[in-house]
Design an enzyme around this catalytic site. Sequence first.
Site, PDB file in Angstrom:
ATOM      1  N   GLU A  99       6.714  -4.129  10.514  1.00 30.90           N
ATOM      2  CA  GLU A  99       5.538  -3.400  11.008  1.00 30.90           C
ATOM      3  C   GLU A  99       4.310  -4.289  11.071  1.00 30.90           C
ATOM      4  OE1 GLU A  99       5.174  -0.150   8.311  1.00 30.90           O
ATOM      5  OE2 GLU A  99       6.848   0.952   9.212  1.00 30.90           O
ATOM      6  N   HIS A 129       6.134 -12.101   5.768  1.00 27.33           N
ATOM      7  CA  HIS A 129       5.998 -11.720   4.354  1.00 27.33           C
ATOM      8  C   HIS A 129       7.354 -11.339   3.774  1.00 27.33           C
ATOM      9  CE1 HIS A 129       5.575  -8.077   6.801  1.00 27.33           C
ATOM     10  NE2 HIS A 129       6.190  -7.439   5.816  1.00 27.33           N
ATOM     11  N   ILE A 145       0.823  -1.215   0.000  1.00 22.54           N
ATOM     12  CA  ILE A 145       0.000   0.000   0.000  1.00 22.54           C
ATOM     13  C   ILE A 145       0.861   1.271   0.000  1.00 22.54           C
ATOM     14  CG2 ILE A 145      -0.314   0.320   2.510  1.00 22.54           C
ATOM     15  CD1 ILE A 145      -3.353   0.540   1.926  1.00 22.54           C
TER      16      ILE A 145
HETATM   17  P1  5GP Z   1       7.175  -4.728   7.085  1.00 23.21           P
HETATM   18  O1  5GP Z   1       7.722  -3.406   7.510  1.00 23.21           O
HETATM   19  O2  5GP Z   1       6.329  -5.356   8.166  1.00 23.21           O
HETATM   20  O3  5GP Z   1       8.234  -5.649   6.551  1.00 23.21           O
HETATM   21  O4  5GP Z   1       6.263  -4.431   5.848  1.00 23.21           O
HETATM   22  C1  5GP Z   1       4.887  -4.285   5.926  1.00 23.21           C
HETATM   23  C2  5GP Z   1       4.453  -3.641   4.638  1.00 23.21           C
HETATM   24  O5  5GP Z   1       3.055  -3.785   4.536  1.00 23.21           O
HETATM   25  C3  5GP Z   1       4.762  -2.152   4.567  1.00 23.21           C
HETATM   26  O6  5GP Z   1       5.622  -1.907   3.459  1.00 23.21           O
HETATM   27  C4  5GP Z   1       3.401  -1.497   4.405  1.00 23.21           C
HETATM   28  O7  5GP Z   1       3.400  -0.445   3.476  1.00 23.21           O
HETATM   29  C5  5GP Z   1       2.519  -2.641   3.944  1.00 23.21           C
HETATM   30  N1  5GP Z   1       1.146  -2.565   4.398  1.00 23.21           N
HETATM   31  C6  5GP Z   1       0.707  -2.239   5.642  1.00 23.21           C
HETATM   32  N2  5GP Z   1      -0.630  -2.304   5.711  1.00 23.21           N
HETATM   33  C7  5GP Z   1      -1.055  -2.685   4.482  1.00 23.21           C
HETATM   34  C8  5GP Z   1      -2.354  -2.923   3.926  1.00 23.21           C
HETATM   35  O8  5GP Z   1      -3.390  -2.809   4.585  1.00 23.21           O
HETATM   36  N3  5GP Z   1      -2.399  -3.295   2.622  1.00 23.21           N
HETATM   37  C9  5GP Z   1      -1.258  -3.437   1.871  1.00 23.21           C
HETATM   38  N4  5GP Z   1      -1.432  -3.798   0.599  1.00 23.21           N
HETATM   39  N5  5GP Z   1      -0.036  -3.227   2.361  1.00 23.21           N
HETATM   40  C10 5GP Z   1       0.071  -2.855   3.652  1.00 23.21           C
END
Ligand code: 5GP
Length: 138
Positions: A95, A100, A32
């Site tokens: 986050e 993932h 997103i």
């Molecule tokens: P992390 O920091 O946990 O590795 O990455 C989480 C990712 O998920 C972030 O890049 C963030 O932009 C994305 N993200 C968070 N909430 C959502 C959502 O509701 N939908 C989508 N498509 N991506 C999300």
Amino acid sequence: MAEGCIFCKIVKGELPAYKIYEDENTISFLDIFPIHPGHALVVPKKHSVDIFDTDEETMKQMIAVAKKIAPAVMKGANADAINIGMNNREASGQEVPHAHMHVIPRYSADGLKTWGKNLYKNDRHKKKLCEAIKKELE
Ligand code: 5GP
Ligand code: ZN
């Protein structure tokens, strides 16, 4: 399914996402807040929190999907390169606590830095770390 987990909700279709790929075990959809447009996430359907919590078979499935979509993301986003990444635990920048991988399009002159480089204090320091990690693998 973990209560309140955003990615579990996307897996179940309770939250919308721009899905680019789906199979029995894994889905992939656009991030997103992309680092660059086309930035995709590879998400196991079965909830786990991070690499420590994810079984080997699921990790293999994620890698296989990252391998499958990487060339498509690169071509589709007209990129020059791809970063594959996975954050595990808060201190790494994670986050969303549902495991993932990130498939990130990169461009020759995009000016983004990944992470900095560091040095070991000396060879003894290097050897100590090498031994400490190997011991954990025993
Ligand atoms: P992390 O920091 O946990 O590795 O990455 C989480 C990712 O998920 C972030 O890049 C963030 O932009 C994305 N993200 C968070 N909430 C959502 C959502 O509701 N939908 C989508 N498509 N991506 C999300
Ligand atoms: Zn989840």
